[in-house]
Motif scaffolding. Structure first.
Motif, PDB file in Angstrom:
ATOM      1  N   PHE A  60      18.886  -3.346   2.593  1.00  0.00           N
ATOM      2  CA  PHE A  60      17.801  -3.925   2.424  1.00  0.00           C
ATOM      3  C   PHE A  60      16.855  -3.715   1.189  1.00  0.00           C
ATOM      4  CE2 PHE A  60      16.966   0.517   2.916  1.00  0.00           C
ATOM      5  CZ  PHE A  60      15.873   0.785   2.703  1.00  0.00           C
ATOM      6  N   THR A  61      16.507  -4.832   0.691  1.00  0.00           N
ATOM      7  CA  THR A  61      15.424  -4.534  -0.483  1.00  0.00           C
ATOM      8  C   THR A  61      14.580  -3.676  -0.817  1.00  0.00           C
ATOM      9  OG1 THR A  61      16.032  -7.394  -1.069  1.00  0.00           O
ATOM     10  CG2 THR A  61      14.217  -6.042  -2.234  1.00  0.00           C
ATOM     11  N   ARG A  62      15.087  -3.087  -1.093  1.00  0.00           N
ATOM     12  CA  ARG A  62      13.950  -1.976  -1.444  1.00  0.00           C
ATOM     13  C   ARG A  62      12.650  -2.012  -2.164  1.00  0.00           C
ATOM     14  NH1 ARG A  62      13.191   4.435  -3.217  1.00  0.00           N
ATOM     15  NH2 ARG A  62      10.950   4.715  -2.334  1.00  0.00           N
ATOM     16  N   GLY A  63      12.578  -3.393  -3.310  1.00  0.00           N
ATOM     17  CA  GLY A  63      11.904  -3.672  -4.747  1.00  0.00           C
ATOM     18  C   GLY A  63      12.199  -4.092  -5.807  1.00  0.00           C
ATOM     19  N   PRO A  64      12.028  -4.760  -6.457  1.00  0.00           N
ATOM     20  CA  PRO A  64      10.803  -5.088  -6.325  1.00  0.00           C
ATOM     21  C   PRO A  64      10.102  -6.869  -6.174  1.00  0.00           C
ATOM     22  CG  PRO A  64      11.813  -6.013  -8.474  1.00  0.00           C
ATOM     23  CD  PRO A  64      12.676  -5.004  -7.264  1.00  0.00           C
ATOM     24  N   GLY A  65       9.364  -7.010  -5.907  1.00  0.00           N
ATOM     25  CA  GLY A  65       8.648  -8.143  -5.026  1.00  0.00           C
ATOM     26  C   GLY A  65       7.009  -7.465  -4.200  1.00  0.00           C
ATOM     27  N   SER A  75      11.189  -2.227   7.111  1.00  0.00           N
ATOM     28  CA  SER A  75      10.484  -1.111   8.726  1.00  0.00           C
ATOM     29  C   SER A  75      11.694  -2.275   9.561  1.00  0.00           C
ATOM     30  CB  SER A  75       9.347  -2.047   8.930  1.00  0.00           C
ATOM     31  OG  SER A  75       8.164  -1.924   8.786  1.00  0.00           O
ATOM     32  N   PHE A  76      12.311  -3.610   9.106  1.00  0.00           N
ATOM     33  CA  PHE A  76      13.287  -3.848  10.232  1.00  0.00           C
ATOM     34  C   PHE A  76      14.825  -3.307  10.050  1.00  0.00           C
ATOM     35  CE2 PHE A  76      16.959  -6.605  11.027  1.00  0.00           C
ATOM     36  CZ  PHE A  76      16.297  -6.842  12.642  1.00  0.00           C
ATOM     37  N   ALA A  77      14.792  -3.072   8.828  1.00  0.00           N
ATOM     38  CA  ALA A  77      15.754  -1.597   8.440  1.00  0.00           C
ATOM     39  C   ALA A  77      15.882  -0.644   8.829  1.00  0.00           C
ATOM     40  CB  ALA A  77      16.524  -2.031   6.501  1.00  0.00           C
ATOM     41  N   LYS A  78      15.329  -0.218   8.606  1.00  0.00           N
ATOM     42  CA  LYS A  78      14.997   1.156   9.770  1.00  0.00           C
ATOM     43  C   LYS A  78      15.357   1.475  10.937  1.00  0.00           C
ATOM     44  CE  LYS A  78      11.456   3.306   6.290  1.00  0.00           C
ATOM     45  NZ  LYS A  78       9.936   4.097   6.424  1.00  0.00           N
ATOM     46  N   SER A  79      14.903   0.209  11.369  1.00  0.00           N
ATOM     47  CA  SER A  79      15.105  -0.043  13.035  1.00  0.00           C
ATOM     48  C   SER A  79      16.026  -0.443  13.436  1.00  0.00           C
ATOM     49  CB  SER A  79      13.759  -0.923  13.151  1.00  0.00           C
ATOM     50  OG  SER A  79      12.486  -0.442  13.476  1.00  0.00           O
ATOM     51  N   PHE A  80      16.980  -0.884  13.010  1.00  0.00           N
ATOM     52  CA  PHE A  80      18.280  -1.342  12.664  1.00  0.00           C
ATOM     53  C   PHE A  80      18.582  -0.342  12.459  1.00  0.00           C
ATOM     54  CE2 PHE A  80      21.778  -3.839  12.275  1.00  0.00           C
ATOM     55  CZ  PHE A  80      21.753  -4.807  13.565  1.00  0.00           C
ATOM     56  N   GLU A  90      19.751   1.222   0.338  1.00  0.00           N
ATOM     57  CA  GLU A  90      18.694   0.395  -0.537  1.00  0.00           C
ATOM     58  C   GLU A  90      19.124   0.008  -1.782  1.00  0.00           C
ATOM     59  OE1 GLU A  90      16.288   2.634  -3.248  1.00  0.00           O
ATOM     60  OE2 GLU A  90      16.408   4.407  -2.434  1.00  0.00           O
ATOM     61  N   VAL A  91      18.667  -1.353  -2.204  1.00  0.00           N
ATOM     62  CA  VAL A  91      19.294  -2.370  -2.532  1.00  0.00           C
ATOM     63  C   VAL A  91      17.482  -2.870  -3.776  1.00  0.00           C
ATOM     64  CG1 VAL A  91      20.179  -4.797  -3.681  1.00  0.00           C
ATOM     65  CG2 VAL A  91      20.796  -2.594  -1.910  1.00  0.00           C
ATOM     66  N   ASN A  92      18.200  -2.644  -5.243  1.00  0.00           N
ATOM     67  CA  ASN A  92      17.104  -3.536  -6.108  1.00  0.00           C
ATOM     68  C   ASN A  92      17.391  -4.552  -6.654  1.00  0.00           C
ATOM     69  OD1 ASN A  92      16.342  -4.173  -8.704  1.00  0.00           O
ATOM     70  ND2 ASN A  92      15.652  -1.794  -9.107  1.00  0.00           N
ATOM     71  N   HIS A  93      16.160  -5.893  -6.002  1.00  0.00           N
ATOM     72  CA  HIS A  93      16.371  -6.972  -6.032  1.00  0.00           C
ATOM     73  C   HIS A  93      16.638  -7.563  -7.589  1.00  0.00           C
ATOM     74  CE1 HIS A  93      14.626 -10.975  -5.402  1.00  0.00           C
ATOM     75  NE2 HIS A  93      14.429 -11.202  -6.586  1.00  0.00           N
ATOM     76  N   MET A  94      16.669  -7.016  -8.758  1.00  0.00           N
ATOM     77  CA  MET A  94      16.892  -7.798  -9.691  1.00  0.00           C
ATOM     78  C   MET A  94      18.757  -7.614  -9.723  1.00  0.00           C
ATOM     79  SD  MET A  94      14.729  -9.650 -10.238  1.00  0.00           S
ATOM     80  CE  MET A  94      15.279 -10.256 -11.634  1.00  0.00           C
ATOM     81  N   GLN A  95      18.859  -6.758  -9.631  1.00  0.00           N
ATOM     82  CA  GLN A  95      20.314  -5.845  -9.172  1.00  0.00           C
ATOM     83  C   GLN A  95      21.355  -6.621  -8.868  1.00  0.00           C
ATOM     84  OE1 GLN A  95      20.160  -1.673  -8.692  1.00  0.00           O
ATOM     85  NE2 GLN A  95      19.769  -1.624 -11.003  1.00  0.00           N
TER      86      GLN A  95
END
Length: 321
Positions: A60-65, A75-80, A90-95
């Motif tokens: 899932f994307t943690r940020g930035p955004g 929230s969806f990633a945690k629940s799933f 967790e993933v950095n959007h720009m990376q």
């Protein structure tokens, strides 16, 4: 949906609701995320022929955004992950934009960049020159000090009265114009950093001056104006890109991010690579703008190293690289 580096499915829910406002409205974006996330995941599973029980991890994307949209995804990633008892990454959007170069579809066999390589990441919110030493080791060697290149495209389009999103509109008109007819100043920024706020101001003053002489100036010269604006932005980007590639002695160069879909930029970097004997890597159009496949790809590299997030993790609107 990704298996190793092979893409099984990738779906994007477009948010056309923003068009009437001439830009992204954060509240509307987060609401659209809430409405679309479950149907999109369901569609991705069915297209890939994968059962929920087959999934080994969720990236899932943690940020930035935008914080609202990030909250929905996190929230969806945690629940799933909690419901299935699987790890989350967790993933950095720009990376992730950079690592989109490593996505493969079944049957595809085209070369990925060899490490280390240099990547110019350009989007509506970011402009970065990144030295990519490995999938998990990247260094920003230059970035914008104010506005991003994508914002310069979009704001220029707005000044010209073009519809949102403006960047693709400028690109289309530029293909029909003469880039040498109208020229704009280049900012003098040290090292490998960028600045586009001054360019936007100069474009505004230029248009105001010409419209005083002729109220229909933009309409009569739209192709040439767009060509001049686009070529100026590309020159600013590639001047620093070329200098950095030579200094760091890389053999592979790449572009990523939403603005990497710009045909003018794609053609210019291809020529630059040919002239300097560099291998050029340009992502397919579907991986230029924000997409789930690039997040999954970035997540798979972390998964392989056992780097997981926990349930206490929170999204970050501004996330360190």
């Amino acid at each position: 949906m990704l298996k190793g580096d092979v893409l099984l499915s990738n779906f994007i829910a477009n948010q056309s609701v923003h068009e009437r406002f001439g830009g992204v409205v954060p509240e509307l974006a987060s609401r659209a995320h809430q409405q679309n996330i479950i149907p999109v995941v369901d569609q991705a599973l069915k297209s890939a022929g994968v059962q929920v029980g087959d999934i080994g991890a969720v990236a899932f994307t943690r940020g930035p955004g935008l914080m609202g949209s990030l909250l929905v995804g996190v929230s969806f990633a945690k629940s799933f992950a909690m419901a299935r008892g699987i790890p989350m990454v967790e993933v950095n959007h720009m990376q992730a934009h950079i690592l989109a170069h490593f996505i493969r579809k079944p049957g595809e066999n085209y070369p990925a960049p060899e490490f280390p390589f240099l990547c110019l990441t350009v989007s509506g919110g970011h402009t970065q020159l990144v030295l990519v030493k490995s999938p998990l080791e990247m260094e920003i060697i230059g970035e914008t000090l104010d506005d991003a290149a994508g914002e310069a495209f979009d704001k220029s389009a707005k000044l010209l009265g073009l519809p949102y999103p403006g960047g693709p509109q400028v690109d289309q008109h530029a293909a029909l114009g003469d880039a040498s007819r109208f020229t704009f100043p280049h900012p003098q920024i040290p090292e490998y950093n960028f600045s586009f706020s001054g360019l936007k101001t100069s474009i505004l003053y230029f248009l105001q001056k010409e419209q005083k002489k002729d109220a229909d100036f933009i309409e009569k010269n739209i192709h040439d104006i767009c060509a001049g604006i686009q070529w100026t932005i590309i020159e600013i980007l590639l001047k620093k890109f070329k200098k950095a590639a030579r200094e760091f002695k890389v053999k592979d160069i790449a572009i990523a991010g939403g603005v990497s879909a710009n045909k003018g930029l794609r053609n210019a970097i291809t020529r630059m690579g040919e002239e300097n004997n560099w291998r050029v890597h340009i992502p397919p159009f579907e991986y230029c703008t924000d997409n789930a496949a690039m997040i999954a790809m970035a997540g798979s590299f972390k998964f392989a190293e056992g780097i997981f997030a926990d349930q206490q993790i929170a999204p970050l609107a501004r996330m360190p690289f």
